[in-house]
Design a protein around this motif. Sequence first.
Motif, PDB file in Angstrom:
ATOM      1  N   LEU A 101      46.575  39.837  37.082  1.00  0.00           N
ATOM      2  CA  LEU A 101      47.119  38.476  37.142  1.00  0.00           C
ATOM      3  C   LEU A 101      46.989  37.772  35.799  1.00  0.00           C
ATOM      4  CD1 LEU A 101      45.855  37.324  40.665  1.00  0.00           C
ATOM      5  CD2 LEU A 101      48.171  37.979  40.002  1.00  0.00           C
ATOM      6  N   ARG A 102      45.883  38.007  35.083  1.00  0.00           N
ATOM      7  CA  ARG A 102      45.732  37.393  33.766  1.00  0.00           C
ATOM      8  C   ARG A 102      46.776  37.912  32.783  1.00  0.00           C
ATOM      9  NH1 ARG A 102      39.116  37.586  32.932  1.00  0.00           N
ATOM     10  NH2 ARG A 102      38.600  35.958  34.465  1.00  0.00           N
ATOM     11  N   ALA A 105      50.090  36.375  33.667  1.00  0.00           N
ATOM     12  CA  ALA A 105      50.134  34.954  33.285  1.00  0.00           C
ATOM     13  C   ALA A 105      50.320  34.802  31.778  1.00  0.00           C
ATOM     14  CB  ALA A 105      48.851  34.264  33.746  1.00  0.00           C
TER      15      ALA A 105
END
Length: 402
Positions: A101-102, A105
């Motif tokens: 997810l990082r 993002a």
Amino acid sequence: MSLVVYLAAVVFGMSAVLLYRPSTVVRNPLNLSTCVAIVLGSLVFVCAAPPTLSAVNSLTGTPNFGAPLTYGMLSAYSCSMLVLLINWRGGPRPLVRRLVLRSIAAYGLLVLAIVVLFALSDADTERLRDLDTYYANTPFMREMILLYLAGHSAAMLAVCLVCLKWAREVTGLLRTGLRLILLGVLLDLAGFQLTKYTAVVARWSDHDLDFLSTDVAPPMASLGALVCSAGFVLPRLVPPVRAQWQARRDHRRLAPLWTLVRSASTAPRPPAARWQLPQARLQWREVSIHDALLSLAPYFDHGVRERVRDAALRMGRSPHEARLQAEAAMLADAARRAAAREEPPETGRSYRLHATEVPGPSGLVELARALDRLPPAPAAPEGAVPPPMAGTMAQPEEPHVA
């Protein structure tokens, strides 16, 4: 040049088709991330081709709209490579999910920044091949170009470091695949990114090295993608190809045994057997042979087996070789008895062939070789029914109608 780029896209995308079936991709995060990376990489090449850029610009009515589309797609591909590395490394699922997810993002913000910088820039002159150098000194376009190159470089450097580390820890085809991926990434870093950086920086100092960006970078990127696709495909494609080749060899080696026992087999022949892959054909032949061996078991003459075994041992054969030779002779005798419709011998005990004790086709292959090495049967007296030669099956005579 466009043909080279499109060819790289097709080959890069086809590697996903060769690697995975659609039904197995979604259930495995590693398989899914690999396929996404390969598909996005192929889309980058499609978007970067001048005919595609021209079509996109015409459809949107915005000069150079294909640039942020291509750079955004390249950033998504860079992100997918990082996600692939995270899934490949593994670990606790919450940690893996958090790192994924990082990464998404971070590169999502990068794509957003590319779009915003393009919207703020003044790029009204359509450039299909030399946009990076033509707008190298243009405000906002300059930052957009540097941003997409920096994002791509960061991801590729991470891939290089991981491949270098893992290549020392694994062996065989996986190591070869990692080295090919590493080579492809190095070609991308040195042949595509370094030449792009050099051409852009040269523009800043009023030098013209545009040929590096327009003539050198695209084919080097295509070559790097082809090498990377080979690295993805090789560890997954070679083992099944080897298995099919080995199955083809075993299928041919079983021919003497199959010729001997085929008339005793009751296994149904599968439809379109000739068009099946070697492994499927070998599996059917194994099943059919085992079925025939069960049918011939009542005709086993243990006297024949023991005589041949003792003779082989006296000739210096190993116990295993003597057993195989004895079983081959007993099986040939049983096939002759069954074909002649003789009464089974009164043995009073059952016997299990070595070929039925080992898994896979190896035992049957050994029995087929032993059959092939049996000496020819002696000539029968005149008027007698001759026994079959080793490796052949005598057929019953047609009934005579008076």
